[in-house]
Design an enzyme around this catalytic site. Structure first.
Site, mmCIF file in Angstrom:
data_model
loop_
_atom_site.group_PDB
_atom_site.id
_atom_site.type_symbol
_atom_site.label_atom_id
_atom_site.label_comp_id
_atom_site.label_asym_id
_atom_site.label_seq_id
_atom_site.Cartn_x
_atom_site.Cartn_y
_atom_site.Cartn_z
ATOM 1 N N GLY A 119 0.837 -1.204 0.000
ATOM 2 C CA GLY A 119 0.000 0.000 0.000
ATOM 3 C C GLY A 119 0.861 1.239 0.000
ATOM 4 N N ASN A 120 0.270 2.372 0.298
ATOM 5 C CA ASN A 120 1.056 3.604 0.439
ATOM 6 C C ASN A 120 0.392 4.486 1.489
ATOM 7 O OD1 ASN A 120 -0.850 5.508 -0.961
ATOM 8 N ND2 ASN A 120 -0.474 4.062 -2.639
#
Ligand code: CTP
Length: 402
Positions: free
Chosen positions: A208-209
């Protein structure tokens, strides 16, 4: 312009409360129906009788009538109003609004209302400038509250500075401009993507980020505030969309975001691609949970589909497409390249090198670069304010008056 508008005016304890009488008169004169709520402290500065006479409605102060026990429903009032205006708004009331405190009828009405809210602060200059108060005002701004900035001049204390409640004529002017702007995008439909995507590695892990979704959600709120219908395709975030004009479509992966965007885009007047979409996804999702076992683990990654680029390739005449670029180096050149390659109408450049900009903060500092290569540098401001600049641009592009 205020003709037929239902306005709840909340009056709080400030010397500027005397101006509420003129304010009610001007609002009524411009066609609005006004119901007045007062805090206990406000009664020390102006009588309910004055405001009841001018508004032609009983003034409400208590949760129920002390004479007959009749309940003054804050819920009904909140739903009745097209606008809740708190003027004058004391530092105390603004602080309570920011924190969600509900210890009087005005505050419970604010918390129950679904309509836009405006505040016209009034206080001494040092109170107004205090970091705590400024932070509270920013909380309200970031929730879409219109702040009618106080004017500079002589204050009740005898000091000179910013803190005088704006004159009633100016408040009415700003409300008229607000309502005018509010409906500018009615009949239009936009797609907004927001937040990160999560690409599953196994049943419990993902790539993810740090995107919080705040910028995309602020754009969706701003579009909806101006009357547009918005479909917000959002990756996993912890924030929520409040406006009733927003339809939320929750997705997890880049592929799901792509599928939703491709489905929704053709029927829209445009799209704003604010999501931080993963560029790579694991080629295979492992069954169950990967075990610690071996000393090293390699993940084979495959590229995801570029949603913005696809929409740019199918964009029809009259549809607008806006992208974002988050860059760490060669910011402007990279942003221009993305603008061209994705066939965007303009791109909003976030530089990772700017203080106060980027993921998970409430502020942003952006550059807007259009197709002709023209670039506008915006100052550091709240994401809700950046959203206004972006939507203004979008309106110009669609030839909708700002
Ligand atoms: N974007 C998209 N789909 C993707 C990747 C990006 O729609 N799979 C959109 C973003 O929402 C943004 C723009 O494209 O509006 C640019 O995203 P960004 O991550 O800055 O650029 P990338 O094209 O992914 O390139 P890079 O990560 O190499 O900078």
């Amino acid at each position: 312009m205020l003709s037929g508008k239902k306005i709840v005016l909340g009056v709080t304890g400030s010397i500027a409360a005397y101006k509420a009488a003129v304010l009610v008169r001007l609002l009524v004169k411009s066609g609005a129906e006004v119901k007045v709520l007062m805090t206990d402290a406000a009664k020390q500065f102006i009588t309910p009788l004055t405001l009841a006479t001018l508004s032609k409605h009983p003034v409400l102060v208590e949760f129920f009538s002390p004479e007959n026990g009749e309940w003054n429903s804050h819920v009904k009032l909140g739903l009745w109003a097209d606008l809740l205006l708190v003027a004058p708004a004391s530092a105390n009331t603004i602080g309570k609004m920011a924190c969600g405190i509900a210890d009087n009828l005005l505050l419970t009405t604010y918390l129950s209302s679904k309509c836009p809210t405006a505040v016209a602060p009034a206080m001494d200059l040092d109170m107004y400038a205090h970091a705590a108060h400024q932070q509270n005002l920013n909380v309200l701004r970031s929730r879409g509250v219109l702040v009618v900035e106080p004017a500079c001049g002589e204050l009740a204390s005898g000091l000179q500075g910013q803190g005088r409640m704006e004159e009633p004529e100016e408040i009415v002017k700003q409300l008229q401009a607000f309502f005018e702007k509010k409906n500018r995008l009615s009949g239009k439909h936009f797609l907004v993507t927001a937040g990160p995507t999560h690409e599953s590695i196994d049943a419990v892990r993902f790539i993810g980020n740090h995107s919080s979704g705040k910028m995309g959600y602020a754009i969706a709120e701003e579009l909806a505030t101006r009357g547009a219908q918005v479909t917000l395709v959002s990756g996993p975030v912890s924030i929520t969309a409040r406006h009733t004009g927003i339809t939320l479509c929750k997705v997890t992966s880049a592929q799901e975001m792509y599928d939703a965007a491709v489905r929704i885009f053709p029927a829209t007047d445009g799209a704003v691609m604010a999501a931080a979409v993963a560029d790579f996804t694991p080629e295979r999702k492992a069954e169950g949970k990967l075990k610690r076992g071996a000393n090293s683990l390699s993940l084979a990654l495959a590229p995801t589909k570029d949603i913005a680029a696809y929409l740019g390739s199918v964009k029809k005449k009259g549809q607008a497409l806006v992208g974002f670029a988050l860059e760490a180096a060669d910011e402007h050149a990279n942003a221009r390249k993305k603008l061209r390659e994705k066939n965007l109408d303009f791109i909003v450049l976030n530089s990772m090198n700017e203080a106060g900009a980027g993921f998970d903060v409430d502020t942003n500092k952006v550059y807007i670069i259009d197709k002709n290569g023209e670039q506008t540098a915006c100052e550091l401001k709240l994401k809700s304010e950046v959203a206004k600049d972006i939507v203004d641009r979008l309106q110009s592009l669609l030839k909708v008056k700002n």
